[in-house]
Scaffold this motif. Structure first.
Motif, mmCIF file in Angstrom:
data_model
loop_
_atom_site.group_PDB
_atom_site.id
_atom_site.type_symbol
_atom_site.label_atom_id
_atom_site.label_comp_id
_atom_site.label_asym_id
_atom_site.label_seq_id
_atom_site.Cartn_x
_atom_site.Cartn_y
_atom_site.Cartn_z
ATOM 1 N N LYS A 117 0.835 -1.209 0.000
ATOM 2 C CA LYS A 117 0.000 0.000 0.000
ATOM 3 C C LYS A 117 0.865 1.251 0.000
ATOM 4 O O LYS A 117 1.852 1.297 0.703
ATOM 5 N N ALA A 118 0.471 2.248 -0.783
ATOM 6 C CA ALA A 118 1.176 3.535 -0.770
ATOM 7 C C ALA A 118 0.909 4.248 0.536
ATOM 8 O O ALA A 118 -0.226 4.296 0.999
ATOM 9 N N ASP A 119 1.965 4.847 1.155
ATOM 10 C CA ASP A 119 1.824 5.602 2.416
ATOM 11 C C ASP A 119 2.174 7.051 2.137
ATOM 12 O O ASP A 119 3.338 7.421 2.049
ATOM 13 N N PHE A 120 1.124 7.944 1.988
ATOM 14 C CA PHE A 120 1.368 9.332 1.626
ATOM 15 C C PHE A 120 1.900 10.137 2.790
ATOM 16 O O PHE A 120 2.346 11.259 2.623
ATOM 17 N N ASN A 121 1.846 9.547 4.012
ATOM 18 C CA ASN A 121 2.386 10.246 5.175
ATOM 19 C C ASN A 121 3.855 9.909 5.409
ATOM 20 O O ASN A 121 4.495 10.462 6.276
ATOM 21 N N ASP A 122 4.374 8.971 4.646
ATOM 22 C CA ASP A 122 5.762 8.556 4.832
ATOM 23 C C ASP A 122 6.624 9.294 3.828
ATOM 24 O O ASP A 122 6.567 9.011 2.621
ATOM 25 N N ASN A 123 7.389 10.282 4.319
ATOM 26 C CA ASN A 123 8.243 11.068 3.432
ATOM 27 C C ASN A 123 9.671 10.565 3.392
ATOM 28 O O ASN A 123 10.574 11.266 2.966
ATOM 29 N N THR A 124 9.880 9.336 3.870
ATOM 30 C CA THR A 124 11.234 8.762 3.846
ATOM 31 C C THR A 124 11.698 8.641 2.407
ATOM 32 O O THR A 124 10.972 8.131 1.539
ATOM 33 N N VAL A 125 12.898 9.162 2.149
ATOM 34 C CA VAL A 125 13.413 9.177 0.782
ATOM 35 C C VAL A 125 14.358 8.006 0.578
ATOM 36 O O VAL A 125 15.224 7.745 1.410
ATOM 37 N N THR A 126 14.180 7.304 -0.507
ATOM 38 C CA THR A 126 15.103 6.221 -0.871
ATOM 39 C C THR A 126 15.697 6.529 -2.220
ATOM 40 O O THR A 126 15.125 7.268 -3.029
ATOM 41 N N GLY A 127 16.859 5.982 -2.489
ATOM 42 C CA GLY A 127 17.507 6.274 -3.760
ATOM 43 C C GLY A 127 17.856 7.742 -3.854
ATOM 44 O O GLY A 127 18.103 8.414 -2.871
ATOM 45 N N GLU A 128 17.868 8.294 -5.069
ATOM 46 C CA GLU A 128 18.183 9.702 -5.294
ATOM 47 C C GLU A 128 16.932 10.530 -5.619
ATOM 48 O O GLU A 128 16.983 11.522 -6.319
ATOM 49 N N GLY A 129 15.758 10.082 -5.142
ATOM 50 C CA GLY A 129 14.515 10.808 -5.391
ATOM 51 C C GLY A 129 14.440 12.090 -4.574
ATOM 52 O O GLY A 129 15.295 12.395 -3.755
ATOM 53 N N LEU A 130 13.395 12.896 -4.832
ATOM 54 C CA LEU A 130 13.114 14.120 -4.093
ATOM 55 C C LEU A 130 11.653 14.118 -3.676
ATOM 56 O O LEU A 130 10.792 13.665 -4.434
ATOM 57 N N VAL A 131 11.402 14.594 -2.471
ATOM 58 C CA VAL A 131 10.027 14.691 -1.974
ATOM 59 C C VAL A 131 9.523 16.122 -2.185
ATOM 60 O O VAL A 131 10.261 17.078 -1.991
#
Length: 601
Positions: A20-34
Motif C-alpha cells: 500500500k502507498a503511504d502518503f504520510n511517509d516522506n522517507t526518501v530512498t535512492g536519489e529521489g526528491l520529496v
C-alpha cells in the motif's frame, strides 16, 4: 538456473504490487526528491518596486525538499505570466542563495526590475505573475506542486521611507479652542527622497478615525478608503511640516462626521509622500485625541476670588454664538462681586464692568472693575465677547409646555440645586410636550433675551430653541432635572414623581429593605413629601421614588447625622443611608426636593 531467477523476480513484483502507498511517509530512498511547499511572498502579494530605494531586498522562501541518499538538491525560483505562462519555459529564473543550495532567494528591487525590463515589461507597468521553485539533485528534477500568484509593478517613480516626528502619538485628551486661528498644531516628519532623477516629493497629512473592536482592540486602517480628510503641508506641500490652526483642524473634522462639538475626536494620522505617480506612506501612524472646547470663567466672592480654580461658564453652542457667548445660572448674595476671565490663572485676562450701556454693561478684554450684586437671588450672568456686552439678570431655568399652556411668561420653576443645576416636579398626563425655559418670552434673538432647550437625544439638550420637544412621559407628575454643570454639554434627567417611599430597616412593622411593601409619603406640592412613621433607634432608611430598586432615590449628605428638628442635606447620587433618631418613637419626616433637605421631627 534461469527458471529460478525468473521465479524470484516474479515473486518480488507480486509483493511490490501488493504494498500500500503511504502518503504520510516522506522517507526518501535512492536519489529521489520529496515535494515541498512555498512560503513567501504569499499568494496575492503585491510588490511595488520603489525606485528611490533600489537596494531594498525581497525574500523568496520555501520549505526544503528532502534529498536522496547522497546528493542535496539545488533550487531555482521560476516565474511565468499568470495567464498562459508555462513553467517549462519560465519568464524569469534565478538561482537560490548560496550557489543554489539555500531554500531562499534574496533579490533587490533593482535585480527584479532589471529582469522584468529585459523581458519587455515597460517601466511603471504591472506584471501579474505566478512563481514556484524547482529542485534538482542531478538525477531528479522536481517542480513544487504549490504555485503562488504575485503582482509586481516596475520602477518608474519612488520615494524613500520616512518617519513621523510630532506631535508624538498619545491617547491623552487635548482641549483645543475650535475658533482659534492663533493657536495651532505643528505636524512634522523626516524628509523622503525621490528616485534618482525623479520628480520632487510633496507631502500631505492623512487623518482617519481610530476605531476599536468589541474586545477593545484597535482596528487596522485602510488609508486608501478610510481617510477622513487630508491637509497639504506648508509651501504647497513642499515642506516636511505643516502648521494647522485649531480652527482649521476643527472645521475639517466637523465636515467629516464630527459636527457635534461635544464629541471627542479620536484620530490617527500619518503622512503621505508623493513623487510623480509614487505614493509612500510613513512607516508610523500616530494617535491624536482632542476635545474642541471654548471656555470662559467666573471668579468672585462666590468662590473666594481664586483665579486658579475659576467657575467654568456654559458655552453657548448656538451656531451664531459659538465662541462668543457664555453664561451661568448662579445664586449670589447681596453685595456679591465677580468678573469674567478668559484664562485660568491669569488676572490680566478679565472682562469687567466698564459702565452701563442700554440693558446691559459695557465690557472688554482686560478692562473694567467688578460687577456688584445689589439684591440677593438667582442670576443668569451672560458675557458676549462678540459685542463686548455683559448681562446680569435675575432668572432661573424652569419648564414651559403643555402642562402650563406653553406660557413663556410663567415657567414652572422648582429647586436650585447648585450652580447650573435645577430640579422641577411638574404635573403631567404622561404625554405632555415641553421645553426647559428661563422665560419670560419666546424672543431669543439676542443673548439678553430668553433661552430654551429641546431634546438632542441620549439625555442631552440642544441649544436655544432647537426641536424636538421633550415629553414628560409619566403621570401624574414628572421629575425634571436641567444640568448645565458641564459647561460644554447640557444634559437633562427625567423620572416618575408619582410616589416617594421610605425604605430601610429603621421602621417598626415594615419589612426591611423591601420597596414594594414600604410606606408611601404624601406629596403636598413644591417638591415637599411628608409622612409620620414609628422609627427604630439608630437604624437606617432612604427615600425611593418607586416600588422597586432602580427608581430615583435620595441618600444622606449630612455625614449620617441622626439629629432631629434640623434640615439635613440630601443627595441623589450618594451611597450613605440616613440614620434614624437615637430614640425610638413616632416621627414626622419631611423630604423637600427643592431645598434638597430632609427633616425628622
Amino acid at each position: 538456473m534461469k527458471k529460478i531467477i525468473l521465479f524470484v523476480t516474479a515473486v518480488y513484483m507480486i509483493l511490490a504490487g501488493c504494498k500500500k502507498a503511504d502518503f504520510n511517509d516522506n522517507t526518501v530512498t535512492g536519489e529521489g526528491l520529496v515535494d515541498f511547499t512555498l512560503l513567501t511572498p504569499s499568494s496575492g502579494a503585491v510588490l511595488q518596486l520603489n525606485a528611490a530605494i533600489p537596494t531594498t531586498a525581497i525574500s523568496f522562501t520555501w520549505n526544503a525538499a528532502k534529498p536522496g541518499l547522497n546528493t542535496a538538491p539545488k533550487y531555482k525560483v521560476v516565474a511565468v505570466l499568470r495567464e498562459g505562462g508555462d513553467f517549462n519555459a519560465p519568464l524569469l529564473s534565478f538561482d537560490a542563495d548560496n550557489a543554489g543550495v539555500a531554500n531562499k532567494l534574496t533579490l533587490t528591487y533593482k535585480q527584479l526590475d532589471d529582469a522584468l525590463g529585459a523581458k519587455g515589461i515597460a517601466a511603471g507597468a504591472t506584471a501579474d505573475l505566478k512563481w514556484s521553485v524547482t529542485a534538482d539533485n542531478g538525477s531528479k528534477q522536481l517542480l513544487s506542486q504549490s504555485t503562488f500568484f504575485i503582482t509586481v509593478t516596475r520602477f518608474k517613480d519612488g520615494a524613500s521611507p520616512f518617519y513621523l516626528l510630532g506631535p508624538v502619538s498619545s491617547t491623552s485628551i487635548l482641549e483645543i479652542n475650535p475658533t482659534s486661528t492663533t493657536e495651532s498644531f505643528t505636524f512634522n516628519w523626516t524628509r523622503s527622497k525621490p528616485a534618482a532623477g525623479g520628480p520632487a516629493v510633496t507631502y500631505k497629512i492623512l487623518f482617519a478615525e481610530r476605531k476599536l473592536d468589541s474586545e477593545g482592540l484597535e482596528l487596522p486602517i485602510d488609508w486608501t478608503t478610510g481617510t477622513l480628510f487630508s491637509i497639504t503641508s506648508n509651501s504647497n506641500g513642499v515642506d516636511s511640516f505643516a502648521t494647522v490652526t485649531y480652527k482649521a483642524l476643527s472645521d475639517s473634522i466637523a465636515n467629516h462626521g464630527y459636527s457635534d462639538l461635544g464629541l471627542q475626536a479620536n484620530l490617527k494620522w500619518t503622512v503621505q509622500a508623493t513623487s510623480g505617480s509614487w505614493k509612500q506612506n510613513s512607516d508610523y501612524k500616530n494617535d491624536l485625541f482632542f476635545l474642541r472646547q471654548v471656555k470662559m470663567y467666573l471668579v468672585g466672592s462666590v468662590q473666594g476670588w481664586n483665579i486658579n480654580d475659576p467657575l467654568e461658564l456654559i458655552t453657548d453652542k448656538r451656531a451664531d454664538r459659538y465662541g462668543k457667548v457664555f453664561y451661568t445660572y448662579i445664586k449670589i448674595d447681596a453685595g456679591g462681586e465677580f468678573k469674567f476671565f478668559k484664562t485660568k490663572g491669569d488676572w490680566g485676562s478679565g472682562y469687567g464692568n466698564n459702565g452701563t450701556s442700554g440693558a446691559g454693561f459695557s465690557t472688554g478684554f482686560n478692562v473694567g472693575g467688578n460687577f456688584v450684586i445689589a439684591t440677593a437671588g438667582i442670576y443668569r450672568l451672560t458675557l458676549d465677547v462678540g459685542t463686548n456686552m455683559a448681562y446680569v439678570q435675575q432668572k432661573q431655568v424652569g419648564v414651559v409646555g403643555n402642562m402650563q399652556g406653553w406660557d413663556a411668561a410663567a415657567p414652572l420653576t422648582g429647586g436650585y440645586i447648585k450652580r447650573d443645576h435645577f430640579l422641577i416636579i411638574a404635573n403631567s398626563n404622561g404625554s405632555d410636550a415641553f421645553k426647559f425655559h428661563d422665560g419670560p418670552e419666546w424672543n431669543n434673538s439676542t443673548p439678553d433675551k430668553a433661552r430654551w432647550w429641546g431634546d438632542a437625544g441620549s439625555g442631552k439638550l440642544n441649544h436655544d430653541g432647537g426641536d424636538p420637544n421633550l415629553v414628560a412621559a409619566t403621570s401624574p407628575r414628572t421629575r425634571l432635572i436641567w444640568d448645565g454643570t458641564n459647561g460644554q454639554e447640557l444634559k437633562y434627567e427625567m423620572s416618575p414623581a408619582a410616589e416617594m417611599r421610605v425604605v430601610g430597616n429603621g421602621m417598626t412593622g415594615v419589612n426591611d429593605w423591601d420597596p414594594g411593601s414600604s410606606p408611601q409619603m404624601t406629596y403636598s406640592g413644591n417638591g415637599v413629601w411628608t409622612i409620620s412613621l414609628a422609627l427604630k433607634a439608630n437604624m437606617e432608611i432612604k427615600f425611593l421614588a418607586g416600588n422597586a430598586w432602580g427608581a430615583f432615590d435620595y441618600e444622606d449628605n449630612s455625614g449620617q447625622s441622626n439629629a432631629t428638628g434640623t434640615a439635613k442635606p440630601i443627595v441623589w447620587n450618594g451611597d450613605k443611608n440616613f440614620k434614624t433618631p437615637a430614640t425610638a418613637g413616632t416621627y414626622t419626616i419631611t423630604l423637600n426636593e427643592y431645598t434638597q433637605t430632609v427633616t425628622i421631627n
